[in-house]
Scaffold this motif. Structure first.
Motif, PDB file in Angstrom:
ATOM      1  N   MET A 116      35.694 -19.191 -54.017  1.00 24.81           N
ATOM      2  CA  MET A 116      35.597 -17.734 -54.078  1.00 24.81           C
ATOM      3  C   MET A 116      34.366 -17.308 -54.887  1.00 24.81           C
ATOM      4  O   MET A 116      33.623 -16.418 -54.483  1.00 24.81           O
ATOM      5  CB  MET A 116      36.871 -17.153 -54.681  1.00 24.81           C
ATOM      6  N   THR A 117      34.142 -17.944 -56.032  1.00 29.42           N
ATOM      7  CA  THR A 117      32.978 -17.608 -56.854  1.00 29.42           C
ATOM      8  C   THR A 117      31.684 -17.816 -56.083  1.00 29.42           C
ATOM      9  O   THR A 117      30.766 -16.993 -56.120  1.00 29.42           O
ATOM     10  CB  THR A 117      32.964 -18.468 -58.131  1.00 29.42           C
ATOM     11  N   ASP A 118      31.611 -18.926 -55.362  1.00 32.64           N
ATOM     12  CA  ASP A 118      30.430 -19.241 -54.566  1.00 32.64           C
ATOM     13  C   ASP A 118      30.202 -18.189 -53.487  1.00 32.64           C
ATOM     14  O   ASP A 118      29.076 -17.733 -53.258  1.00 32.64           O
ATOM     15  CB  ASP A 118      30.608 -20.619 -53.935  1.00 32.64           C
ATOM     16  N   ALA A 119      31.274 -17.774 -52.824  1.00 35.29           N
ATOM     17  CA  ALA A 119      31.161 -16.768 -51.770  1.00 35.29           C
ATOM     18  C   ALA A 119      30.681 -15.433 -52.332  1.00 35.29           C
ATOM     19  O   ALA A 119      29.851 -14.743 -51.727  1.00 35.29           O
ATOM     20  CB  ALA A 119      32.496 -16.596 -51.063  1.00 35.29           C
ATOM     21  N   ILE A 120      31.185 -15.060 -53.498  1.00 33.54           N
ATOM     22  CA  ILE A 120      30.770 -13.807 -54.132  1.00 33.54           C
ATOM     23  C   ILE A 120      29.289 -13.864 -54.506  1.00 33.54           C
ATOM     24  O   ILE A 120      28.547 -12.885 -54.322  1.00 33.54           O
ATOM     25  CB  ILE A 120      31.646 -13.515 -55.372  1.00 33.54           C
ATOM     26  N   GLN A 121      28.832 -15.009 -54.989  1.00 32.32           N
ATOM     27  CA  GLN A 121      27.415 -15.158 -55.316  1.00 32.32           C
ATOM     28  C   GLN A 121      26.556 -15.001 -54.069  1.00 32.32           C
ATOM     29  O   GLN A 121      25.491 -14.374 -54.102  1.00 32.32           O
ATOM     30  CB  GLN A 121      27.168 -16.513 -55.981  1.00 32.32           C
ATOM     31  N   ASN A 122      27.018 -15.553 -52.946  1.00 37.60           N
ATOM     32  CA  ASN A 122      26.280 -15.405 -51.694  1.00 37.60           C
ATOM     33  C   ASN A 122      26.222 -13.956 -51.251  1.00 37.60           C
ATOM     34  O   ASN A 122      25.209 -13.483 -50.730  1.00 37.60           O
ATOM     35  CB  ASN A 122      26.920 -16.257 -50.598  1.00 37.60           C
ATOM     36  N   LEU A 123      27.313 -13.245 -51.437  1.00 39.20           N
ATOM     37  CA  LEU A 123      27.349 -11.826 -51.098  1.00 39.20           C
ATOM     38  C   LEU A 123      26.349 -11.037 -51.932  1.00 39.20           C
ATOM     39  O   LEU A 123      25.629 -10.171 -51.431  1.00 39.20           O
ATOM     40  CB  LEU A 123      28.756 -11.278 -51.342  1.00 39.20           C
ATOM     41  N   GLN A 124      26.298 -11.333 -53.225  1.00 39.08           N
ATOM     42  CA  GLN A 124      25.367 -10.637 -54.108  1.00 39.08           C
ATOM     43  C   GLN A 124      23.918 -10.915 -53.710  1.00 39.08           C
ATOM     44  O   GLN A 124      23.087 -10.014 -53.678  1.00 39.08           O
ATOM     45  CB  GLN A 124      25.600 -11.065 -55.553  1.00 39.08           C
ATOM     46  N   LYS A 125      23.634 -12.189 -53.376  1.00 37.90           N
ATOM     47  CA  LYS A 125      22.272 -12.555 -52.988  1.00 37.90           C
ATOM     48  C   LYS A 125      21.877 -11.893 -51.680  1.00 37.90           C
ATOM     49  O   LYS A 125      20.747 -11.459 -51.499  1.00 37.90           O
ATOM     50  CB  LYS A 125      22.157 -14.082 -52.870  1.00 37.90           C
ATOM     51  N   ALA A 126      22.842 -11.810 -50.768  1.00 40.73           N
ATOM     52  CA  ALA A 126      22.547 -11.238 -49.454  1.00 40.73           C
ATOM     53  C   ALA A 126      22.340  -9.737 -49.526  1.00 40.73           C
ATOM     54  O   ALA A 126      21.575  -9.169 -48.743  1.00 40.73           O
ATOM     55  CB  ALA A 126      23.679 -11.567 -48.479  1.00 40.73           C
ATOM     56  N   GLY A 127      23.034  -9.069 -50.463  1.00 34.40           N
ATOM     57  CA  GLY A 127      22.921  -7.624 -50.590  1.00 34.40           C
ATOM     58  C   GLY A 127      23.246  -6.910 -49.296  1.00 34.40           C
ATOM     59  O   GLY A 127      22.572  -5.960 -48.897  1.00 34.40           O
ATOM     60  N   THR A 146      36.536 -14.932 -45.300  1.00 34.79           N
ATOM     61  CA  THR A 146      37.537 -15.382 -44.328  1.00 34.79           C
ATOM     62  C   THR A 146      37.014 -16.495 -43.429  1.00 34.79           C
ATOM     63  O   THR A 146      37.636 -17.565 -43.327  1.00 34.79           O
ATOM     64  CB  THR A 146      38.005 -14.197 -43.452  1.00 34.79           C
ATOM     65  N   ILE A 147      35.892 -16.259 -42.770  1.00 35.56           N
ATOM     66  CA  ILE A 147      35.395 -17.240 -41.798  1.00 35.56           C
ATOM     67  C   ILE A 147      35.061 -18.587 -42.450  1.00 35.56           C
ATOM     68  O   ILE A 147      35.494 -19.636 -41.935  1.00 35.56           O
ATOM     69  CB  ILE A 147      34.194 -16.669 -41.013  1.00 35.56           C
ATOM     70  N   PRO A 148      34.345 -18.622 -43.585  1.00 37.59           N
ATOM     71  CA  PRO A 148      34.126 -19.933 -44.213  1.00 37.59           C
ATOM     72  C   PRO A 148      35.427 -20.644 -44.592  1.00 37.59           C
ATOM     73  O   PRO A 148      35.541 -21.869 -44.444  1.00 37.59           O
ATOM     74  CB  PRO A 148      33.302 -19.584 -45.467  1.00 37.59           C
ATOM     75  N   ASN A 149      36.416 -19.885 -45.060  1.00 40.83           N
ATOM     76  CA  ASN A 149      37.681 -20.521 -45.434  1.00 40.83           C
ATOM     77  C   ASN A 149      38.424 -21.056 -44.218  1.00 40.83           C
ATOM     78  O   ASN A 149      39.071 -22.113 -44.275  1.00 40.83           O
ATOM     79  CB  ASN A 149      38.560 -19.525 -46.193  1.00 40.83           C
ATOM     80  N   VAL A 150      38.345 -20.337 -43.110  1.00 42.48           N
ATOM     81  CA  VAL A 150      38.954 -20.817 -41.868  1.00 42.48           C
ATOM     82  C   VAL A 150      38.291 -22.120 -41.422  1.00 42.48           C
ATOM     83  O   VAL A 150      38.968 -23.085 -41.042  1.00 42.48           O
ATOM     84  CB  VAL A 150      38.852 -19.746 -40.764  1.00 42.48           C
ATOM     85  N   ILE A 151      36.967 -22.162 -41.482  1.00 42.50           N
ATOM     86  CA  ILE A 151      36.253 -23.378 -41.080  1.00 42.50           C
ATOM     87  C   ILE A 151      36.672 -24.563 -41.945  1.00 42.50           C
ATOM     88  O   ILE A 151      36.968 -25.653 -41.451  1.00 42.50           O
ATOM     89  CB  ILE A 151      34.732 -23.162 -41.153  1.00 42.50           C
ATOM     90  N   LEU A 152      36.731 -24.341 -43.253  1.00 40.64           N
ATOM     91  CA  LEU A 152      37.082 -25.432 -44.165  1.00 40.64           C
ATOM     92  C   LEU A 152      38.508 -25.932 -43.950  1.00 40.64           C
ATOM     93  O   LEU A 152      38.795 -27.105 -44.164  1.00 40.64           O
ATOM     94  CB  LEU A 152      36.914 -24.977 -45.618  1.00 40.64           C
ATOM     95  N   ASN A 153      39.396 -25.044 -43.527  1.00 37.58           N
ATOM     96  CA  ASN A 153      40.800 -25.429 -43.367  1.00 37.58           C
ATOM     97  C   ASN A 153      41.164 -25.919 -41.971  1.00 37.58           C
ATOM     98  O   ASN A 153      42.062 -26.754 -41.827  1.00 37.58           O
ATOM     99  CB  ASN A 153      41.700 -24.242 -43.729  1.00 37.58           C
ATOM    100  N   LEU A 154      40.488 -25.394 -40.953  1.00 34.89           N
ATOM    101  CA  LEU A 154      40.930 -25.683 -39.583  1.00 34.89           C
ATOM    102  C   LEU A 154      40.005 -26.585 -38.786  1.00 34.89           C
ATOM    103  O   LEU A 154      40.450 -27.260 -37.859  1.00 34.89           O
ATOM    104  CB  LEU A 154      41.121 -24.369 -38.804  1.00 34.89           C
ATOM    105  N   ALA A 155      38.722 -26.594 -39.119  1.00 34.66           N
ATOM    106  CA  ALA A 155      37.780 -27.385 -38.326  1.00 34.66           C
ATOM    107  C   ALA A 155      37.790 -28.834 -38.777  1.00 34.66           C
ATOM    108  O   ALA A 155      38.117 -29.150 -39.921  1.00 34.66           O
ATOM    109  CB  ALA A 155      36.371 -26.810 -38.463  1.00 34.66           C
ATOM    110  N   ASP A 156      37.406 -29.706 -37.864  1.00 29.66           N
ATOM    111  CA  ASP A 156      37.220 -31.111 -38.205  1.00 29.66           C
ATOM    112  C   ASP A 156      35.845 -31.224 -38.852  1.00 29.66           C
ATOM    113  O   ASP A 156      34.875 -31.684 -38.257  1.00 29.66           O
ATOM    114  CB  ASP A 156      37.306 -31.972 -36.949  1.00 29.66           C
ATOM    115  N   TYR A 157      35.787 -30.758 -40.121  1.00 28.85           N
ATOM    116  CA  TYR A 157      34.506 -30.595 -40.794  1.00 28.85           C
ATOM    117  C   TYR A 157      34.251 -31.784 -41.713  1.00 28.85           C
ATOM    118  O   TYR A 157      35.121 -32.175 -42.496  1.00 28.85           O
ATOM    119  CB  TYR A 157      34.510 -29.284 -41.598  1.00 28.85           C
ATOM    120  N   PRO A 158      33.064 -32.381 -41.664  1.00 32.37           N
ATOM    121  CA  PRO A 158      32.831 -33.639 -42.392  1.00 32.37           C
ATOM    122  C   PRO A 158      32.919 -33.534 -43.902  1.00 32.37           C
ATOM    123  O   PRO A 158      33.175 -34.519 -44.576  1.00 32.37           O
ATOM    124  CB  PRO A 158      31.406 -34.030 -41.955  1.00 32.37           C
TER     125      PRO A 158
END
Length: 259
Positions: A1-12, A96-108
C-alpha cells in the motif's frame, strides 16, 4: 500500500485523491472515498466468508467500494468471477489492479516479499488471464447502476435477439454475491447503495455489508441502513455481530424475500 501511494504521488494523476496525501485524511465525501486504506471491517468480511458455507466457485461476485478488493479476491481464489468497483479511478489503477495481478495471476515474483508495484509489468497472457476472471469499474454508484443495466441488456440482446426489453432483468447477468465494507458512513449515499445492490442481485443471491455500528462525525450507522432496507420491503435482513468491544462492528446479511 505504501509503495502504491508513493507511485500515485509521483504520477500526480489527479487532484481528487490529493487530500489523502496533503491533509492525511481518510476520506473526503464525493471526492476521495477512502480507497487507500484497508478498513477494519474488511477483515470481518474476510473472516465471515471463510467461516461460512456460501458457495463461491463458479459464482459471480461484485465488491462495491473495493479498494484493495481483499474480500472479492478471496472469492476469486475459490473460483468466483469478480467485478470490482471503487469511486476513484486512481484507486482502481494504482491499488486494485496491481493487487489483483499479485493475487490471481501466475506472476513470477508473487512470492517475493520485496516486490513493489513498479515491478509489475504484466504480459499479454497475464492481462488475458486477469480479464477472464475480473472486471473493473470506477465512479458513482448511481452511474454504475445505469452502466451495469446497459451492459446486461446488451449481453442479453446479443445472446437472445428475440427477447424484448424486459430481458434487462435476466438473472444470468446479475450477481450471486455482493460484498461491501465500510461504505455506509454517509447517510446521503444509503439509498443509492441499496438501489444498486437490489438491482444487481440475483433472486437467490446474498448481500454481505460489513460496517461499524456508528460512524462518529459523519452520521452513518448500521441501524439507519437497516431501517432503510426494512422500509423498502424487498430484502430480508440478518445481523451478525463481529466485534462488541469499543465501536461495535457488524455484518448485515440480506436476501430477497420469498414470495
Amino acid at each position: 500500500m505504501t509503495d502504491a501511494i508513493q507511485n500515485l504521488q509521483k504520477a500526480g494523476v489527479s487532484s481528487n485523491i490529493s487530500p489523502a496525501f496533503e491533509d492525511h485524511t481518510d476520506l473526503v465525501p464525493a471526492v476521495y472515498e477512502g480507497g487507500l486504506k484497508v478498513w477494519e471491517c474488511t477483515w470481518d468480511l474476510l473472516q465471515f466468508l471463510a467461516d461460512s458455507d456460501i458457495k463461491l466457485k463458479g459464482n459471480r461476485v461484485l465488491e462495491l467500494g473495493c479498494g484493495t478488493a481483499l474480500p472479492a479476491l478471496y472469492c476469486a481464489l475459490q473460483g468466483a468471477h469478480i467485478t470490482l468497483q471503487d469511486y476513484n479511478e486512481e484507486v482502481i489503477n494504482f491499488i486494485t489492479i496491481p493487487n489483483v495481478i499479485l493475487n490471481l495471476a501466475d506472476y513470477p515474483f508473487v512470492n517475493n516479499v520485496n516486490i513493489t508495484t513498479d515491478n509489475i509489468r504484466p504480459s499479454n497472457d497475464i492481462i488475458t488471464e486477469i480479464t477472464s476472471k475480473t472486471s473493473f469499474y470506477s465512479g458513482d454508484w448511481s452511474e454504475f447502476d445505469k452502466l451495469l443495466s446497459n451492459i446486461n441488456y446488451e449481453q442479453v440482446s446479443n445472446n437472445n435477439p428475440d427477447n424484448d426489453k424486459t430481458s434487462r432483468s435476466c438473472q444470468e447477468y446479475k450477481f450471486d454475491i455482493i460484498l461491501t465494507s465500510e461504505t455506509i458512513y454517509n447517510p446521503e449515499c444509503h439509498q443509492r447503495l441499496l438501489t444498486l445492490m437490489t438491482n444487481c442481485l440475483k433472486q437467490d443471491g446474498v448481500i454481505l455489508l460489513a460496517a461499524k455500528s456508528y460512524y462518529f462525525g459523519v452520521g452513518g450507522s448500521t441501524l439507519q441502513f437497516a431501517d432503510l432496507v426494512k422500509s423498502q420491503g424487498k430484502l430480508d435482513l440478518k445481523t451478525h455481530i463481529m466485534n462488541s468491544e469499543g465501536v461495535k462492528r457488524e455484518i448485515l446479511e440480506m436476501k430477497f424475500r420469498r414470495e
